[in-house]
Enzyme design. Structure first.
Site, PDB file in Angstrom:
ATOM      1  N   LYS A   1       1.865   2.316  -4.928  1.00 31.62           N
ATOM      2  CA  LYS A   1       2.518   1.145  -6.738  1.00 31.62           C
ATOM      3  C   LYS A   1       1.120   1.861  -7.664  1.00 31.62           C
ATOM      4  O   LYS A   1       1.121   2.865  -8.560  1.00 31.62           O
ATOM      5  CB  LYS A   1       2.211   0.141  -6.025  1.00 31.62           C
ATOM      6  CG  LYS A   1       3.476  -0.385  -4.870  1.00 31.62           C
ATOM      7  CD  LYS A   1       3.613  -1.725  -4.831  1.00 31.62           C
ATOM      8  CE  LYS A   1       2.419  -2.494  -4.642  1.00 31.62           C
ATOM      9  NZ  LYS A   1       2.431  -2.585  -3.145  1.00 31.62           N
TER      10      LYS A   1
ATOM     11  N   GLY B   1      -4.310  -4.289  -4.044  1.00 33.59           N
ATOM     12  CA  GLY B   1      -5.443  -2.726  -4.234  1.00 33.59           C
ATOM     13  C   GLY B   1      -4.669  -1.970  -4.165  1.00 33.59           C
ATOM     14  O   GLY B   1      -3.932  -1.542  -3.794  1.00 33.59           O
ATOM     15  N   HIS B   2      -5.153  -1.739  -5.605  1.00 35.92           N
ATOM     16  CA  HIS B   2      -3.778  -0.681  -5.826  1.00 35.92           C
ATOM     17  C   HIS B   2      -5.175   0.429  -6.580  1.00 35.92           C
ATOM     18  O   HIS B   2      -5.454   0.178  -7.319  1.00 35.92           O
ATOM     19  CB  HIS B   2      -3.021  -0.845  -6.994  1.00 35.92           C
ATOM     20  CG  HIS B   2      -1.963  -1.739  -6.918  1.00 35.92           C
ATOM     21  ND1 HIS B   2      -1.339  -2.435  -7.741  1.00 35.92           N
ATOM     22  CD2 HIS B   2      -2.458  -2.576  -5.850  1.00 35.92           C
ATOM     23  CE1 HIS B   2      -0.282  -3.778  -7.404  1.00 35.92           C
ATOM     24  NE2 HIS B   2      -0.603  -3.355  -5.837  1.00 35.92           N
TER      25      HIS B   2
ATOM     26  N   ASP C   1       1.061  -1.742  -0.162  1.00 37.51           N
ATOM     27  CA  ASP C   1       0.241  -0.304  -0.173  1.00 37.51           C
ATOM     28  C   ASP C   1       0.840   1.674   0.126  1.00 37.51           C
ATOM     29  O   ASP C   1       0.650   2.418   0.366  1.00 37.51           O
ATOM     30  CB  ASP C   1      -0.806  -0.330   0.874  1.00 37.51           C
ATOM     31  CG  ASP C   1      -2.218  -1.276   1.558  1.00 37.51           C
ATOM     32  OD1 ASP C   1      -2.215  -1.514  -0.147  1.00 37.51           O
ATOM     33  OD2 ASP C   1      -1.553  -1.376   2.176  1.00 37.51           O
TER      34      ASP C   1
ATOM     35  N   GLN D   1       1.893  -5.827  -3.173  1.00 39.27           N
ATOM     36  CA  GLN D   1       2.862  -6.123  -1.770  1.00 39.27           C
ATOM     37  C   GLN D   1       3.564  -4.925  -2.095  1.00 39.27           C
ATOM     38  O   GLN D   1       4.239  -4.670  -2.448  1.00 39.27           O
ATOM     39  CB  GLN D   1       2.342  -7.565  -1.731  1.00 39.27           C
ATOM     40  CG  GLN D   1       1.160  -8.499  -1.338  1.00 39.27           C
ATOM     41  CD  GLN D   1       0.629  -8.823  -2.601  1.00 39.27           C
ATOM     42  OE1 GLN D   1       1.616  -9.706  -3.930  1.00 39.27           O
ATOM     43  NE2 GLN D   1      -0.696  -8.875  -2.721  1.00 39.27           N
TER      44      GLN D   1
HETATM   45  P1  GDP Z   1      -0.714   0.192  -3.889  1.00 36.51           P
HETATM   46  O1  GDP Z   1      -1.454  -1.180  -2.848  1.00 36.51           O
HETATM   47  O2  GDP Z   1       0.377   0.375  -3.735  1.00 36.51           O
HETATM   48  O3  GDP Z   1      -1.229   0.910  -4.618  1.00 36.51           O
HETATM   49  O4  GDP Z   1      -1.461   1.806  -2.567  1.00 36.51           O
HETATM   50  P2  GDP Z   1      -2.907   1.970  -2.171  1.00 36.51           P
HETATM   51  O5  GDP Z   1      -3.918   2.304  -3.135  1.00 36.51           O
HETATM   52  O6  GDP Z   1      -3.357   0.524  -1.409  1.00 36.51           O
HETATM   53  O7  GDP Z   1      -2.884   2.765  -0.491  1.00 36.51           O
HETATM   54  C1  GDP Z   1      -2.685   4.120  -1.445  1.00 36.51           C
HETATM   55  C2  GDP Z   1      -3.691   5.729  -1.052  1.00 36.51           C
HETATM   56  O8  GDP Z   1      -2.596   6.819  -0.487  1.00 36.51           O
HETATM   57  C3  GDP Z   1      -4.440   4.952  -2.078  1.00 36.51           C
HETATM   58  O9  GDP Z   1      -5.727   5.699  -1.300  1.00 36.51           O
HETATM   59  C4  GDP Z   1      -3.897   6.444  -3.002  1.00 36.51           C
HETATM   60  O10 GDP Z   1      -4.899   6.965  -3.399  1.00 36.51           O
HETATM   61  C5  GDP Z   1      -3.117   7.703  -1.769  1.00 36.51           C
HETATM   62  N1  GDP Z   1      -2.246   8.162  -2.108  1.00 36.51           N
HETATM   63  C6  GDP Z   1      -0.982   8.132  -3.323  1.00 36.51           C
HETATM   64  N2  GDP Z   1       0.047   8.395  -3.322  1.00 36.51           N
HETATM   65  C7  GDP Z   1      -0.619   9.668  -2.276  1.00 36.51           C
HETATM   66  C8  GDP Z   1      -0.078  11.516  -2.395  1.00 36.51           C
HETATM   67  O11 GDP Z   1       1.047  10.763  -2.367  1.00 36.51           O
HETATM   68  N3  GDP Z   1      -0.543  11.630  -0.902  1.00 36.51           N
HETATM   69  C9  GDP Z   1      -2.226  11.494  -0.444  1.00 36.51           C
HETATM   70  N4  GDP Z   1      -2.616  12.649   0.107  1.00 36.51           N
HETATM   71  N5  GDP Z   1      -2.221  10.151  -0.786  1.00 36.51           N
HETATM   72  C10 GDP Z   1      -1.680   9.373  -2.311  1.00 36.51           C
HETATM   73  P1  IMO Z   2      -1.209  -4.028  -2.404  1.00 42.48           P
HETATM   74  O1  IMO Z   2      -0.365  -4.711  -3.861  1.00 42.48           O
HETATM   75  C1  IMO Z   2      -0.960  -4.330   2.506  1.00 42.48           C
HETATM   76  C2  IMO Z   2      -1.207  -8.322   3.885  1.00 42.48           C
HETATM   77  C3  IMO Z   2      -2.108  -9.064   4.668  1.00 42.48           C
HETATM   78  C4  IMO Z   2      -1.796  -9.861   5.475  1.00 42.48           C
HETATM   79  C5  IMO Z   2      -0.866 -10.437   4.344  1.00 42.48           C
HETATM   80  C6  IMO Z   2      -0.945 -12.221   4.405  1.00 42.48           C
HETATM   81  O2  IMO Z   2      -2.405  -3.968  -2.267  1.00 42.48           O
HETATM   82  O3  IMO Z   2      -0.100  -3.160  -1.913  1.00 42.48           O
HETATM   83  P2  IMO Z   2      -2.411 -12.642   1.704  1.00 42.48           P
HETATM   84  O4  IMO Z   2      -4.159 -12.569   1.610  1.00 42.48           O
HETATM   85  O5  IMO Z   2      -1.707 -12.043   0.839  1.00 42.48           O
HETATM   86  O6  IMO Z   2      -2.563 -14.286   2.303  1.00 42.48           O
HETATM   87  O7  IMO Z   2      -2.085 -11.766   3.654  1.00 42.48           O
HETATM   88  O8  IMO Z   2      -0.379  -9.956   3.573  1.00 42.48           O
HETATM   89  N1  IMO Z   2      -1.223  -7.871   2.268  1.00 42.48           N
HETATM   90  C7  IMO Z   2      -1.091  -6.799   2.534  1.00 42.48           C
HETATM   91  N2  IMO Z   2      -0.553  -5.226   2.758  1.00 42.48           N
HETATM   92  N3  IMO Z   2      -1.368  -4.752   0.923  1.00 42.48           N
HETATM   93  C8  IMO Z   2      -1.304  -5.681   0.071  1.00 42.48           C
HETATM   94  O9  IMO Z   2      -1.210  -5.369  -1.438  1.00 42.48           O
HETATM   95  C9  IMO Z   2      -1.962  -7.136   0.858  1.00 42.48           C
HETATM   96  N4  IMO Z   2      -1.221  -8.328  -0.096  1.00 42.48           N
HETATM   97  C10 IMO Z   2      -1.446  -9.014   0.971  1.00 42.48           C
HETATM   98  O10 IMO Z   2      -2.598  -7.997   5.420  1.00 42.48           O
HETATM   99  O11 IMO Z   2      -1.040  -9.123   6.301  1.00 42.48           O
HETATM  100 MG    MG Z   3      -2.954  -0.956  -1.408  1.00 40.38          MG
END
Ligand code: GDP
Ligand code: IMO
Ligand code: MG
Length: 427
Positions: free
Chosen positions: A16, A40-41, A13, A223
């Site tokens: 990416k 979840g991206h 998270d 991840q």
């Molecule tokens: P990912 O799994 O690495 O793609 O990241 P996620 O989407 O799960 O979580 C990142 C969260 O931060 C999302 O809600 C994005 O919209 C938000 N986000 C990403 N970059 C920024 C930033 O520079 N500033 C803020 N405020 N939010 C951001």
């Molecule tokens: P993105 O791509 C954050 C974590 C789960 C748990 C562990 C194992 O959005 O960054 P799993 O269901 O994979 O067997 O769970 O890994 N986990 C993540 N945490 N971002 C993710 O993906 C994750 N994918 C798995 O919360 O701790």
């Molecule tokens: Mg994510």
């Protein structure tokens, strides 16, 4: 050439999705190489806000081919729903391709993920319960079913029978739960096959041919490095290789093909699920970071654990992946804080550790050594050039570069594609 890998440098998270969507403007292919719909991206651009679980974050660029590689485990129901949601919102998915070698997440994987987590009780991993671990387990145990197997329904029928018998024996005799029906699963997955058939390709060949003719390929990680099956905080990890090494395996290219490896780091740290997190703040500051950063899981909605930037974990992930640059995200979330802390080392039984210990129980005993730095206390959201950042903000970036040993190429100052500062062009 070139191939550029975008890798999570912390516990997932990191943002990416945003970075891939931004860089994809100059790419020809974006390929996901690991994980499943546990990812979840989030992407926010001119089409709106999207939460992608399986489809690569390059899908919003009409010139980009999006590939789901052999290293990804795919729940076809989730993929079809994601395709349909994008289509309803006017996004063209005709350039989406799925590897025939990618493994399927089956209903028994999802059931077993929940049964295994419940059985772990207070030692649960905190998985997403989406069947990801059990699907990768079956891949390695040679009990997996791949997308290509669905293309021949007789073969699929013959393969599913003994595998389901084996799974039902575990479900009923080990866990005392009800068995799953062969006919229901067979029919359900035949329907998915019919729907997804047009997307199935030998994606490794596509990527290699593209690289051969000079196209630009982005390898989208899922991840983060600290969740990697080998180098993460085992056993509190995911079940796949989320590092740059995993990119080669999960898409089917030579390590010689990768030119740049970008580590995506949040300007602080978050983690969702169980396991050690040395810089976690269980106090009001942790709550404040969660609320200001809207730190709730993109896939499960669970609150993320929050803490200061951990330069031990990030230095480790930079070395392991060979990061050539950093994309530093959520910088704006720190805008209002009078002071910030950075963890520069771990203290364990009177000694200072520069590297995370491999054993999770030892890591749990490590205490962060803090360095306090001044905050900048002004908005960075509108800033588009490094030189326009306040002095304290530039100092924070410089300190991270020093501690991690890697230059910052990009700073993200908001969730939108545009809210970005290019320090050194990546593409
Ligand atoms: P990912 O799994 O690495 O793609 O990241 P996620 O989407 O799960 O979580 C990142 C969260 O931060 C999302 O809600 C994005 O919209 C938000 N986000 C990403 N970059 C920024 C930033 O520079 N500033 C803020 N405020 N939010 C951001
Ligand atoms: P993105 O791509 C954050 C974590 C789960 C748990 C562990 C194992 O959005 O960054 P799993 O269901 O994979 O067997 O769970 O890994 N986990 C993540 N945490 N971002 C993710 O993906 C994750 N994918 C798995 O919360 O701790
Ligand atoms: Mg994510």
């Amino acid at each position: 050439m070139p191939a550029i890998a975008i890798i999570g440098g912390q516990w997932g998270d990191e943002g990416k999705g945003k970075i891939v969507d931004l860089l994809a403007e100059k790419a020809d292919i974006v390929a996901r190489f690991s994980g499943g719909n546990n990812a979840g991206h989030t992407v926010i651009n001119e089409f709106g806000e999207f939460k992608l679980h399986l489809i690569p974050s390059g899908i919003f660029h009409s010139h980009v081919d999006c590939l789901i590689g052999n290293g990804v485990v795919i729940n076809p129901r989730v993929l079809i729903a994601e395709i349909e949601t994008l289509q309803e919102r006017g996004i063209d998915v005709n350039r989406l391709f799925i590897s025939d070698r990618a493994h399927l997440v089956m209903p028994y994987h999802i059931l077993l993920d929940a049964l295994e987590e419940d059985a772990r009780g207070k030692n649960s991993i905190g998985t997403t319960r989406l069947g990801i671990g059990p699907a990768y387990t079956d891949k390695v145990a040679r009990l997996g079913i791949r997308f290509g197997d669905l293309l021949n329904k007789d073969l699929f029928h013959k393969r599913l029978g003994p595998i389901l018998n084996h799974k039902n024996a575990i479900i009923t005799r080990v866990f005392g739960a009800s068995p799953l029906s062969f006919d229901e699963i067979y029919q359900e997955y035949c329907n998915y096959a019919d729907r997804l058939l047009p997307f199935i390709r030998e994606t490794s060949l596509m990527v290699n041919e593209a690289l051969e003719k000079g196209d630009t390929v982005l390898l989208e990680g899922a991840q983060g490095t600290m969740l990697d099956i080998d180098f993460g905080t085992y056993p509190y990890v995911t079940s796949s290789s989320s590092t740059a090494g995993g990119a080669c395996l999960g898409i089917g290219i030579s390590p010689r093909r990768i030119d740049k490896i970008i580590g995506v780091y949040k300007a602080y740290t978050t983690r969702v699920g169980g396991g050690p997190m040395p810089t976690e703040l269980k106090d009001a500051t942790g709550v404040m970071l969660r609320e200001m950063g809207k730190e709730y899981g993109t896939t499960t909605g669970r609150p993320r654990r929050c803490g200061w930037f951990d330069s031990v974990a990030t230095r480790f992930s930079a070395r392991l992946n060979g990061f050539t640059g950093i994309a530093l995200t959520k910088f704006d979330i720190l805008d209002t804080l009078p002071t910030l802390k950075i963890c520069t080392g771990y203290e364990l039984d009177g000694s200072v550790l520069d590297n995370p210990p491999p054993n999770f129980a030892t890591l749990e005993k490590c205490r962060p050594i803090w360095e306090e730095v001044p905050g900048w206390q002004s908005s960075t959201n509108h800033i588009r050039s490094f030189d326009d950042l306040p002095g304290e903000a530039r100092q924070y970036v410089k300190r991270i570069e020093e501690l991690v040993g890697c230059p910052v190429d990009l700073i993200s100052v908001g969730p939108d594609r545009e809210e970005s500062i290019v320090v050194r062009p990546i593409l």
